[in-house]
Structure formats: structure tokens, C-alpha cells
Design an enzyme around this catalytic site. Structure first.
Site, PDB file in Angstrom:
ATOM      1  N   HIS A 149       6.757  -7.599  -2.083  1.00 15.15           N
ATOM      2  CA  HIS A 149       6.604  -6.907  -0.807  1.00 15.15           C
ATOM      3  C   HIS A 149       7.586  -7.475   0.225  1.00 15.15           C
ATOM      4  O   HIS A 149       7.502  -7.153   1.411  1.00 15.15           O
ATOM      5  CB  HIS A 149       5.180  -7.072  -0.264  1.00 15.15           C
ATOM      6  CG  HIS A 149       4.131  -6.400  -1.097  1.00 15.15           C
ATOM      7  ND1 HIS A 149       4.230  -5.102  -1.534  1.00 15.15           N
ATOM      8  CD2 HIS A 149       2.945  -6.861  -1.574  1.00 15.15           C
ATOM      9  CE1 HIS A 149       3.154  -4.789  -2.233  1.00 15.15           C
ATOM     10  NE2 HIS A 149       2.367  -5.841  -2.286  1.00 15.15           N
ATOM     11  N   LYS A 179       0.799  -1.245   0.000  1.00 14.10           N
ATOM     12  CA  LYS A 179       0.000   0.000   0.000  1.00 14.10           C
ATOM     13  C   LYS A 179       0.826   1.286   0.000  1.00 14.10           C
ATOM     14  O   LYS A 179       0.323   2.362   0.326  1.00 14.10           O
ATOM     15  CB  LYS A 179      -0.996   0.040   1.175  1.00 14.10           C
ATOM     16  CG  LYS A 179      -1.820  -1.198   1.389  1.00 14.10           C
ATOM     17  CD  LYS A 179      -2.358  -1.780   0.137  1.00 14.10           C
ATOM     18  CE  LYS A 179      -3.467  -0.957  -0.494  1.00 14.10           C
ATOM     19  NZ  LYS A 179      -3.874  -1.565  -1.811  1.00 14.10           N
ATOM     20  N   SER A 186      -4.167   2.912   4.639  1.00  8.34           N
ATOM     21  CA  SER A 186      -4.432   2.265   3.355  1.00  8.34           C
ATOM     22  C   SER A 186      -4.452   0.746   3.505  1.00  8.34           C
ATOM     23  O   SER A 186      -5.297   0.057   2.918  1.00  8.34           O
ATOM     24  CB  SER A 186      -3.366   2.703   2.341  1.00  8.34           C
ATOM     25  OG  SER A 186      -3.661   2.200   1.068  1.00  8.34           O
TER      26      SER A 186
HETATM   27  P1  A3P Z   1      -5.118   4.787  -0.552  1.00 10.29           P
HETATM   28  O1  A3P Z   1      -5.668   3.548   0.056  1.00 10.29           O
HETATM   29  O2  A3P Z   1      -4.572   5.720   0.491  1.00 10.29           O
HETATM   30  O3  A3P Z   1      -6.065   5.479  -1.476  1.00 10.29           O
HETATM   31  P2  A3P Z   1      -0.441  -0.261  -3.602  1.00 10.29           P
HETATM   32  O4  A3P Z   1      -0.497  -0.132  -5.076  1.00 10.29           O
HETATM   33  O5  A3P Z   1       0.949  -0.345  -3.053  1.00 10.29           O
HETATM   34  O6  A3P Z   1      -1.343  -1.320  -3.110  1.00 10.29           O
HETATM   35  O7  A3P Z   1      -0.949   1.129  -2.988  1.00 10.29           O
HETATM   36  C1  A3P Z   1      -2.285   1.516  -3.094  1.00 10.29           C
HETATM   37  C2  A3P Z   1      -2.413   2.932  -2.617  1.00 10.29           C
HETATM   38  O8  A3P Z   1      -1.841   3.794  -3.616  1.00 10.29           O
HETATM   39  C3  A3P Z   1      -3.853   3.365  -2.456  1.00 10.29           C
HETATM   40  O9  A3P Z   1      -3.826   4.367  -1.433  1.00 10.29           O
HETATM   41  C4  A3P Z   1      -4.145   3.933  -3.829  1.00 10.29           C
HETATM   42  O10 A3P Z   1      -5.249   4.787  -3.893  1.00 10.29           O
HETATM   43  C5  A3P Z   1      -2.846   4.682  -4.086  1.00 10.29           C
HETATM   44  N1  A3P Z   1      -2.635   4.991  -5.501  1.00 10.29           N
HETATM   45  C6  A3P Z   1      -2.681   4.132  -6.544  1.00 10.29           C
HETATM   46  N2  A3P Z   1      -2.480   4.786  -7.697  1.00 10.29           N
HETATM   47  C7  A3P Z   1      -2.293   6.096  -7.384  1.00 10.29           C
HETATM   48  C8  A3P Z   1      -2.044   7.273  -8.144  1.00 10.29           C
HETATM   49  N3  A3P Z   1      -1.958   7.234  -9.467  1.00 10.29           N
HETATM   50  N4  A3P Z   1      -1.920   8.449  -7.479  1.00 10.29           N
HETATM   51  C9  A3P Z   1      -2.004   8.483  -6.138  1.00 10.29           C
HETATM   52  N5  A3P Z   1      -2.243   7.405  -5.366  1.00 10.29           N
HETATM   53  C10 A3P Z   1      -2.377   6.216  -5.975  1.00 10.29           C
END
Ligand code: A3P
Length: 290
Positions: free
Chosen positions: A103, A42, A133
Site C-alpha cells: 500500500h 480498500k 470501505s
Molecule cells: P467494500 O468494503 O466496499 O465492500 P481490499 O482488498 O483492497 O482491502 O479491498 C476490499 C474491498 O474490495 C471491499 O469493498 C471488498 O468487498 C471489495 N472486494 C473484494 N473482492 C471483490 C470482488 N471479487 N468483487 C467486488 N468487490 C470486491
């Protein structure tokens, strides 16, 4: 399908299918041109993958769509009749150079990545937003352990009892070895502040040189709004019995500082007290966490 229990591998709690498969993960021998994207869950993995994929395909989204990366493999595996939880089988069927996501904390990354001098991009996100998140992700991802109540979740995070272990050890481990191992260490908050600057930083690290127009296109395609609408990045292809996005969307908020809507002042104080203690030996320039 069930929520996987955690099992310790060298002191790090991993989901059982990964723990059971760890010996073959450890032996994985990447090609020198393979690229590893490593994160604590996340922290902005999918965002970074999308940027890298577009950079490697000269900003051509169609090519990225035709070549889904192993990033999607863990989910394909979970829904396939014969689970291949490590993604290794899928990876072995692909030709290098491959974009590989993990991860795993740095001490569990297969040594072949370092022996072959593979490029490694690490993305870190401030602890409180990362925790928030992860909490919502654990609610909606029906294969992750149950998050339980919010207050207890904060304690589990602080004690490093979530899948993939301690956030503190994770960000510290890659930070301390970033120079020696030539790891590009990025921050989610920097990507939010100036996505173009960070896309260019990644481009240089990959020894690529794309035109300003193409860089602009990549920045636009990887905005939160566009990625939320894009079926290749919003995980709408994952069935609801795996990702129940009616509980919480994968592309949830994409903001810095959302922890403020979750932590009470007491929880925040306790967290910060413990944070100072756990991070006292290292100075990683996180922002927007207090
Ligand atoms: P939130 O839950 O705070 O919205 P991962 O890809 O490591 O699982 O992380 C997911 C997190 O990154 C989520 O955070 C998601 O919304 C955010 N995220 C994914 N794409 C994004 C983007 N283009 N810009 C900003 N945040 C992004």
C-alpha cells in the site's frame, strides 16, 4: 495486540511497525520476475491478487490455495509471537517469482522494483467508495488506528491523515508515472463493469495467453459471491481479535456507489469541492464518484 499509532515516514503516515522497519523495506531487492500489486487500502487489492494468482496458476485454484502469497503475511505476522510487520522475512524465504502486495505510495516503493523492471499493477477506486470501505475496515481491523466518528473520518481522509497517507497523492503518484514505469493502472469500477475484459487486460500485461474456458473460470472464481465464500479470500482465517468481522465483514458489499448510503448531501458537497481543488492538476478518469 493494539491499534498501532501512525508515524510519519518522509511525510507519509504509516503504522508504527512499518515505519520502524522502513529502512529494510527500502533496501528490499526484488527479483526481476517478482510482481508488485500496489493499491491505496480498500481499492480492490484482494480481488486483484486473487485474479493474478489464478492467472499465474492457469486457473487452478488448488495450486493457489497451496501457495498463499505474501498478501496474507501481514496478518500472520501480527498473530505470530515475534512480529515481522513488513512481510520481508517471509518474502525472503520464498522463491521468485513472487506476488508482492503493497500500500506504499509510489515514492516509498523500494527502488529495486524500478531498477529490476518488475511488473507493477496498480488498482485505483473512486475516492468516496474507497473512503467508505476504509472506514468500515478501520472499525473492524483491531490493528488499524481508531476511525472515530464518520464525519471526522471524512476530514481525516481529505487531509491525508489515515494510514498510508493521502488517497489523492497515492492515485496521482502512480498515474503520473504509469507510462514511464510500465505500470498497469486499473480501476475498480472497470473491474465491476466488465470483469472479463479486465482479467484479459491483466493476462496480456503478464504476457500470458490462457484459453477462453480458463478465463471464464477465473472470472467466476473471483466474483464477489465466490470470494466471499472462499476462506482463502474472505480472511476468515484471521482471528477475531485482529479482524472482528462481526463489526464489518472483510468482503463487505463489493459495490460501486455505496458512498450514497453514507454521505449526507452536505458532506458530499464539501468533499467534492475539496476534491476538485486537490485533483485540479491531474485528470484521472474516475467514474461513479459524483
Ligand atoms: P467494500 O468494503 O466496499 O465492500 P481490499 O482488498 O483492497 O482491502 O479491498 C476490499 C474491498 O474490495 C471491499 O469493498 C471488498 O468487498 C471489495 N472486494 C473484494 N473482492 C471483490 C470482488 N471479487 N468483487 C467486488 N468487490 C470486491
Amino acid at each position: 495486540l493494539c491499534r498501532f499509532p501512525l508515524e510519519s515516514v518522509r511525510g507519509v503516515p504509516l503504522m508504527r511497525p512499518i515505519a520502524e522497519n522502513f529502512d529494510s523495506i527500502w533496501e528490499f531487492n526484488p527479483h526481476p520476475l517478482d510482481l508488485l500489486i500496489a493499491t491505496y487500502p480498500k481499492a480492490g487489492t484482494t480481488w486483484t491478487q486473487e485474479i493474478v494468482d489464478l492467472l499465474l496458476h492457469n486457473g487452478n485454484a488448488e495450486l493457489c490455495k497451496r501457495a498463499p502469497t505474501p498478501v496474507r503475511s501481514p496478518f500472520l505476522e501480527i498473530v505470530s509471537p515475534k512480529p515481522i510487520p513488513s512481510g520481508l522475512d517471509l518474502l525472503n524465504k520464498m522463491d521468485p517469482p513472487r506476488m508482492i502486495k503493497t500500500h506504499l505510495p509510489i515514492q516509498l516503493v523500494p527502488p529495486g522494483f524500478w531498477e529490476n523492471k518488475c511488473k507493477v499493477i496498480y488498482v485505483a477506486r473512486n475516492a468516496k467508495d474507497n473512503l467508505v470501505s476504509y472506514f468500515h475496515f478501520d472499525r473492524m481491523n483491531q490493528t488499524q488506528p481508531e476511525p472515530g466518528p464518520w464525519d471526522g473520518y471524512i476530514s481525516k481522509f481529505m487531509r491525508g491523515e489515515l494510514a498510508w497517507g493521502s488517497w489523492y497523492d497515492h492515485v496521482r503518484g502512480y498515474w503520473l508515472q504509469r507510462e514511464q514505469k510500465n505500470i498497469l493502472y486499473l480501476f475498480y469500477e472497470d473491474m465491476k463493469e466488465d470483469p472479463r475484459r479486465e482479467v484479459e487486460r491483466i493476462m496480456r500485461y503478464l504476457d500470458l495467453s490462457l484459453s477462453d474456458d480458463i478465463i471464464s473460470r477465473i472470472v467466476a472464481l473471483t466474483s464477489f459471491k465466490n470470494m466471499k465464500e472462499n476462506p482463502m479470500s474472505n480472511y476468515s482465517c484471521i482471528p477475531t481479535h485482529v479482524f472482528n468481522q462481526s463489526i464489518s465483514e472483510f468482503m463487505r458489499k463489493g459495490e460501486v456507489g455505496d458512498w450514497r448510503t453514507h454521505f449526507t448531501p452536505d458532506q458530499s458537497n464539501t468533499f467534492e469541492e475539496d476534491y476538485k481543488n486537490q485533483m485540479k492538476d491531474v485528470d484521472i478518469p474516475f467514474r461513479d464518484s459524483v
